[in-house]
Write a protein that holds these residues in place. Structure first.
Motif, PDB file in Angstrom:
ATOM      1  N   PRO A   7       0.833  -1.193   0.076  1.00 42.96           N
ATOM      2  CA  PRO A   7      -0.040   0.030   0.024  1.00 42.96           C
ATOM      3  C   PRO A   7       0.719   1.329  -0.019  1.00 42.96           C
ATOM      4  CG  PRO A   7      -0.675  -1.609   1.593  1.00 42.96           C
ATOM      5  CD  PRO A   7       0.658  -2.040   1.156  1.00 42.96           C
ATOM      6  N   PRO A   8       0.312   2.267  -0.752  1.00 42.91           N
ATOM      7  CA  PRO A   8       1.271   3.593  -0.998  1.00 42.91           C
ATOM      8  C   PRO A   8       1.318   4.282   0.279  1.00 42.91           C
ATOM      9  CG  PRO A   8      -0.761   3.801  -2.102  1.00 42.91           C
ATOM     10  CD  PRO A   8      -0.448   2.329  -1.884  1.00 42.91           C
ATOM     11  N   HIS A   9       0.283   3.916   1.364  1.00 45.20           N
ATOM     12  CA  HIS A   9       0.488   4.855   2.567  1.00 45.20           C
ATOM     13  C   HIS A   9       1.357   4.380   3.632  1.00 45.20           C
ATOM     14  CE1 HIS A   9      -2.288   1.445   3.366  1.00 45.20           C
ATOM     15  NE2 HIS A   9      -1.812   1.702   4.727  1.00 45.20           N
ATOM     16  N   ARG A  10       2.071   3.452   3.509  1.00 43.59           N
ATOM     17  CA  ARG A  10       3.068   2.805   4.488  1.00 43.59           C
ATOM     18  C   ARG A  10       4.326   3.808   4.349  1.00 43.59           C
ATOM     19  NH1 ARG A  10       4.226  -3.518   3.389  1.00 43.59           N
ATOM     20  NH2 ARG A  10       2.116  -4.416   3.897  1.00 43.59           N
ATOM     21  N   ALA A  11       4.527   4.344   5.551  1.00 47.52           N
ATOM     22  CA  ALA A  11       5.670   5.077   5.640  1.00 47.52           C
ATOM     23  C   ALA A  11       7.110   4.494   5.793  1.00 47.52           C
ATOM     24  CB  ALA A  11       5.483   6.104   6.984  1.00 47.52           C
ATOM     25  N   LYS A  12       7.116   3.274   6.181  1.00 46.14           N
ATOM     26  CA  LYS A  12       8.607   2.497   6.068  1.00 46.14           C
ATOM     27  C   LYS A  12       8.686   1.649   4.808  1.00 46.14           C
ATOM     28  CE  LYS A  12       7.609   1.177  11.036  1.00 46.14           C
ATOM     29  NZ  LYS A  12       7.647  -0.198  12.044  1.00 46.14           N
ATOM     30  N   ARG A  13      10.163   1.719   4.720  1.00 44.30           N
ATOM     31  CA  ARG A  13      10.740   1.207   3.311  1.00 44.30           C
ATOM     32  C   ARG A  13      11.536   0.200   3.677  1.00 44.30           C
ATOM     33  NH1 ARG A  13       9.204   4.810  -0.727  1.00 44.30           N
ATOM     34  NH2 ARG A  13       8.918   7.001   0.127  1.00 44.30           N
ATOM     35  N   LEU A  14      11.579  -0.776   2.518  1.00 46.34           N
ATOM     36  CA  LEU A  14      12.601  -1.941   2.590  1.00 46.34           C
ATOM     37  C   LEU A  14      13.347  -1.586   1.286  1.00 46.34           C
ATOM     38  CD1 LEU A  14      13.890  -4.471   3.419  1.00 46.34           C
ATOM     39  CD2 LEU A  14      11.994  -5.671   2.203  1.00 46.34           C
ATOM     40  N   ILE A  15      14.625  -1.450   1.548  1.00 46.51           N
ATOM     41  CA  ILE A  15      15.324  -1.185   0.167  1.00 46.51           C
ATOM     42  C   ILE A  15      16.283  -2.543   0.139  1.00 46.51           C
ATOM     43  CG2 ILE A  15      17.021   0.260  -1.012  1.00 46.51           C
ATOM     44  CD1 ILE A  15      15.426   2.475   0.402  1.00 46.51           C
ATOM     45  N   VAL A  16      16.414  -3.104  -1.066  1.00 41.68           N
ATOM     46  CA  VAL A  16      17.289  -4.468  -1.353  1.00 41.68           C
ATOM     47  C   VAL A  16      18.210  -4.127  -2.341  1.00 41.68           C
ATOM     48  CG1 VAL A  16      17.148  -6.754  -1.487  1.00 41.68           C
ATOM     49  CG2 VAL A  16      15.401  -5.586  -0.491  1.00 41.68           C
ATOM     50  N   SER A  17      19.424  -4.760  -2.111  1.00 43.41           N
ATOM     51  CA  SER A  17      20.463  -4.558  -3.296  1.00 43.41           C
ATOM     52  C   SER A  17      21.320  -5.759  -3.384  1.00 43.41           C
ATOM     53  CB  SER A  17      21.227  -3.379  -3.101  1.00 43.41           C
ATOM     54  OG  SER A  17      21.832  -3.599  -1.939  1.00 43.41           O
ATOM     55  N   ILE A  18      21.707  -5.967  -4.813  1.00 38.41           N
ATOM     56  CA  ILE A  18      22.796  -7.028  -4.982  1.00 38.41           C
ATOM     57  C   ILE A  18      23.877  -6.584  -5.253  1.00 38.41           C
ATOM     58  CG2 ILE A  18      23.449  -8.843  -6.417  1.00 38.41           C
ATOM     59  CD1 ILE A  18      20.510  -9.316  -7.002  1.00 38.41           C
ATOM     60  N   HIS A  19      25.125  -6.496  -4.385  1.00 39.84           N
ATOM     61  CA  HIS A  19      26.574  -6.043  -4.580  1.00 39.84           C
ATOM     62  C   HIS A  19      27.296  -6.911  -5.501  1.00 39.84           C
ATOM     63  CE1 HIS A  19      27.042  -3.089  -1.128  1.00 39.84           C
ATOM     64  NE2 HIS A  19      25.689  -3.397  -1.150  1.00 39.84           N
ATOM     65  N   ASP A  20      28.202  -6.350  -6.080  1.00 39.43           N
ATOM     66  CA  ASP A  20      29.429  -7.011  -6.825  1.00 39.43           C
ATOM     67  C   ASP A  20      28.881  -7.509  -8.180  1.00 39.43           C
ATOM     68  OD1 ASP A  20      30.592  -6.223  -4.446  1.00 39.43           O
ATOM     69  OD2 ASP A  20      30.760  -8.253  -3.740  1.00 39.43           O
ATOM     70  N   VAL A  21      27.972  -6.797  -9.021  1.00 37.72           N
ATOM     71  CA  VAL A  21      27.660  -7.489 -10.247  1.00 37.72           C
ATOM     72  C   VAL A  21      28.765  -7.111 -11.420  1.00 37.72           C
ATOM     73  CG1 VAL A  21      25.851  -7.074 -11.942  1.00 37.72           C
ATOM     74  CG2 VAL A  21      25.337  -7.031  -9.705  1.00 37.72           C
ATOM     75  N   SER A  22      29.148  -8.530 -11.741  1.00 36.21           N
ATOM     76  CA  SER A  22      30.029  -8.244 -12.879  1.00 36.21           C
ATOM     77  C   SER A  22      29.959  -9.530 -13.800  1.00 36.21           C
ATOM     78  CB  SER A  22      31.406  -8.114 -12.393  1.00 36.21           C
ATOM     79  OG  SER A  22      31.983  -9.304 -11.709  1.00 36.21           O
ATOM     80  N   PRO A  23      30.717  -9.559 -14.834  1.00 34.46           N
ATOM     81  CA  PRO A  23      30.774 -10.901 -15.731  1.00 34.46           C
ATOM     82  C   PRO A  23      31.290 -11.936 -14.698  1.00 34.46           C
ATOM     83  CG  PRO A  23      31.636  -9.213 -17.019  1.00 34.46           C
ATOM     84  CD  PRO A  23      31.353  -8.563 -15.463  1.00 34.46           C
TER      85      PRO A  23
END
Length: 257
Positions: A7-23
């Protein structure tokens, strides 16, 4: 409701990332992307791209990998520059920088001790290369091992990145404005002691970081080699996707929708 339709009204955020992307890490990145997608939705994460991983996996001239990067970006993955080679080629031996280089990373704090001009040149060249490949602006810059020296911090503002991140915050390099605070949840696979400590911290974080308005989770190709780490990552994502809206880094910027 699935996590990627929070829901767009949620104030809390979860941000996810994948590191070290390369061939060099393509197979592991595919495995991580599949695992993340099950919890947060397809392409609802960032990728941190290394132009020439340890001087052994150059992206320049690799048309097949260029296509993969464009495909991920076209699907909605946020793309960050993640150093140039991810290797500390100017290691300090004394003081705080020496301690960080020795204990916080396995010789991968590339931007911890670089002088301003070298840091600026690597950032500018990497930014130009990736933006040319992707056909769009990068989301920002995140230093290898989240370690920045004075030269790198000065160069960040001059090169023009919208966002940067370290272990404890996300900020705007141009103004210094901090957009999110709190420790990033990550895992380490290079020794049994580090595996144990990262499993302990992630379990603690699943409870302690619940009230945080922004929770950041970062995974690495090496995590795929340890089943216990993959299980911990899945449990952590499930926990926070239930209470926080899966978000992009760019949503932290003032005026973002």
């Amino acid at each position: 409701m699935p996590a990627n339709a929070a829901p767009p009204h949620r104030a809390k955020r979860l941000i996810v990332s994948i590191h070290d992307v390369s061939p060099r890490s393509e197979r592991q990145v595919d495995q991580l992307a599949e695992a993340l997608s099950r919890r947060v939705g397809d392409a609802r994460f960032a990728m941190l791209v290394i132009p020439d991983h340890w001087r052994e996996a150059p992206i320049a001239g690799n048309a097949a990998f260029h296509s993969r990067l464009r495909g991920w970006a076209d699907a909605g993955v946020e793309m960050f520059l993640h150093g140039w080679c991810h290797r500390d080629e100017t290691p300090a031996t004394e003081g705080l920088a020496g301690f960080k280089g020795k204990h916080m990373t396995a010789g991968e704090g590339e931007f911890l001790n670089l002088p301003y001009q070298t840091a600026r040149d690597r950032m500018a060249e990497g930014k130009a290369m990736l933006e040319d490949i992707l056909g769009r602006p990068l989301a920002g810059f995140i230093a290898p091992a989240w370690l920045y020296g004075e030269g790198a911090l000065k160069a960040l503002a001059d090169v023009g990145f919208d966002l940067a991140e370290d272990h404890m915050k996300v900020w705007r390099p141009a103004t210094g404005e901090v957009l999110a605070r709190g420790p990033v949840i990550t895992w380490a696979s290079r020794s049994k002691a580090r595996i144990r400590s990262s499993l302990f911290f992630s379990a603690l974080a699943r409870t302690a970081l619940g009230p945080m308005p922004t929770v950041r989770v970062a995974v690495h190709p090496g995590d795929t080699t340890v089943p216990a780490l993959l299980e911990s990552i899945d449990r952590t994502l499930a926990r926070f996707a239930a209470s926080h809206a899966v978000s992009r880094y760019a949503a932290l910027l003032p005026g973002a929708a």
